[in-house]
Design a protein around this motif. Structure first.
Motif: not given
Length: 396
Positions: A197-207, A228-235
């Motif tokens: 998954f590509v997590v973007e730095k400002d996604m809530p729960g990413f610390v 913690t509960g980081v919501r990542v779009p299917e895209a």
């Protein structure tokens, strides 16, 4: 082909002459950039344990990012694996921390997207990353998982409609404190397969939290990450990754890059020791005239030459598309072991001065320990090769 006039003293067999002219020019450009622009920043920031953010802009202006990826970097078509390997070597010859910052971004992160992403995802993320307008990181290792991460990954991903919910922790993640895109690997709780998954730095729960107190790679901002509960779009799920077998394809390629880094560290230490031996006077003459000092230098050069030859052939196998896990594993295990010998012998030549940062060899000596351990320990890489040559697995 004429040898380079400014080739390295450690290039005893003239390996650089194997590159075509256009790629040789890129290698020299890398060398000049590292020596003229990067090196003045190294020791101060290594001692302070800080990453100079101006490096990002400097690399952006250098045009050296994205070269392995056709259509995304400055050089088209994509350059050879031999050049990218020698570039990694050249960067580590100046400083392994800076080489790792670049390797994590240009190698692990970009290669994960290029190899595991859809065409739409490649076009969405790679142009900005090749321009270094966005920086990448690669998050696989976990606080309680290293060599067993393939079957024991604790970070989980749960599908929820058009999003995925990520929970868990990662450790030793380079660039993660400031990266824009973090490739996070997690186990799908429904099918038990690893996905990317590509997590973007400002996604809530990413610390991310910077790891302090390191004795190696002090410029690299390694982080411990909590999800913690980081919501990542299917895209943002890498569409070409369906299991850890797909991830292994990525690690196979990047593991070879680490072996090239190890060669660069060995060369940097050897060059420092050679120059010091020619200048340092004892008993009225340079210590380079003493037999025991020459013995250390020649053993170091032998290790470097043998390692370089192995890596040249590894790059040829990569370019031919026929290299295997055991090829990169043997290179990583062998070259890092030879590097460890070279940095120890080089530091020995300096005597007491070998523990002073200003002479550079102490930094190479310390950074070698990190390279020796990451991207698969010597033991695990040895067992991968052992399985290949015997047909018997000695690990689970």
């Amino acid at each position: 082909m004429e040898p380079l006039k400014d080739k390295l003293t450690a290039d005893f067999y003239d390996f650089e002459a194997l590159l075509p002219d256009d790629e040789r020019k890129l290698l020299v450009r890398t060398r000049e950039f590292m020596q003229n622009d990067v090196k003045p920043l190294v020791n101060e920031n290594w001692e302070a344990g800080t990453f100079p953010k101006e490096l990002i802009g400097m690399f952006r202006d250098s045009g050296l990012a994205g070269l392995p990826y056709e259509g995304y970097g400055e050089h088209k078509p994509a350059v050879s694996h031999l050049l990218t390997g020698m570039m990694a070597m050249e960067m580590s010859r100046t400083d392994a921390s800076v080489a790792t910052f670049f390797g994590v971004h240009n190698g692990l992160a970009m290669y994960s997207i290029h190899s595991g992403g859809s065409q739409e995802q490649r076009d969405r993320w790679l142009p900005e990353m090749a321009a270094m307008d966005k920086i990448g990181a690669f998050a696989m290792t976990e606080p309680l998982g290293g060599s067993d991460v393939a079957g024991g990954m604790r970070t989980t991903a749960k599908r929820d409609g058009d999003t995925w919910i990520l929970d868990g922790a990662k450790k030793w993640i380079g660039n993660a404190t400031f990266a824009d895109y973090i490739v996070v690997w997690a186990r799908d709780v429904d099918d038990n397969h690893v996905k990317g998954f590509v997590v973007e730095k400002d996604m809530p729960g990413f610390v991310p939290e910077k790891i302090e107190g390191k004795i190696a790679f002090r410029i690299v901002e390694n982080a411990e990450i909590t999800l913690t509960g980081v919501r990542v779009p299917e895209a943002n799920r890498l569409q070409g990754i369906d299991s850890f077998r797909d991830v292994a394809e990525i690690l196979r390629a990047t593991r070879g890059g680490v072996a090239w880094q190890a060669l660069g560290v060995a060369i940097g230490a050897y060059e420092a020791a050679l120059a010091y031996a020619q200048e340092r006077q004892q008993f009225g003459r340079p210590i380079a005239r003493f037999q025991l000092v020459q013995d250390l230098l020649v053993k170091s050069l032998g290790n470097i030459t043998a390692s370089w030859g192995m890596l040249v052939q590894l790059a040829r196998l990569q370019d031919a598309g026929i290299f295997k896990d055991e090829h990169s594993s043997l290179a990583k295990a062998f070259v890092t072991s030879r590097m460890r010998e070279v940095v120890a012998w080089s530091r020995e030549i300096f005597g007491g001065n070998g523990i002073v940062l200003g002479y550079d060899v102490a930094r190479f000596f310390a950074d070698a320990e990190a390279i020796y351990s990451f991207e698969g320990t010597r033991e695990m890489n040895t067992l991968i090769v052992g399985k290949a040559i015997t047909g018997q697995s000695a690990f689970v």
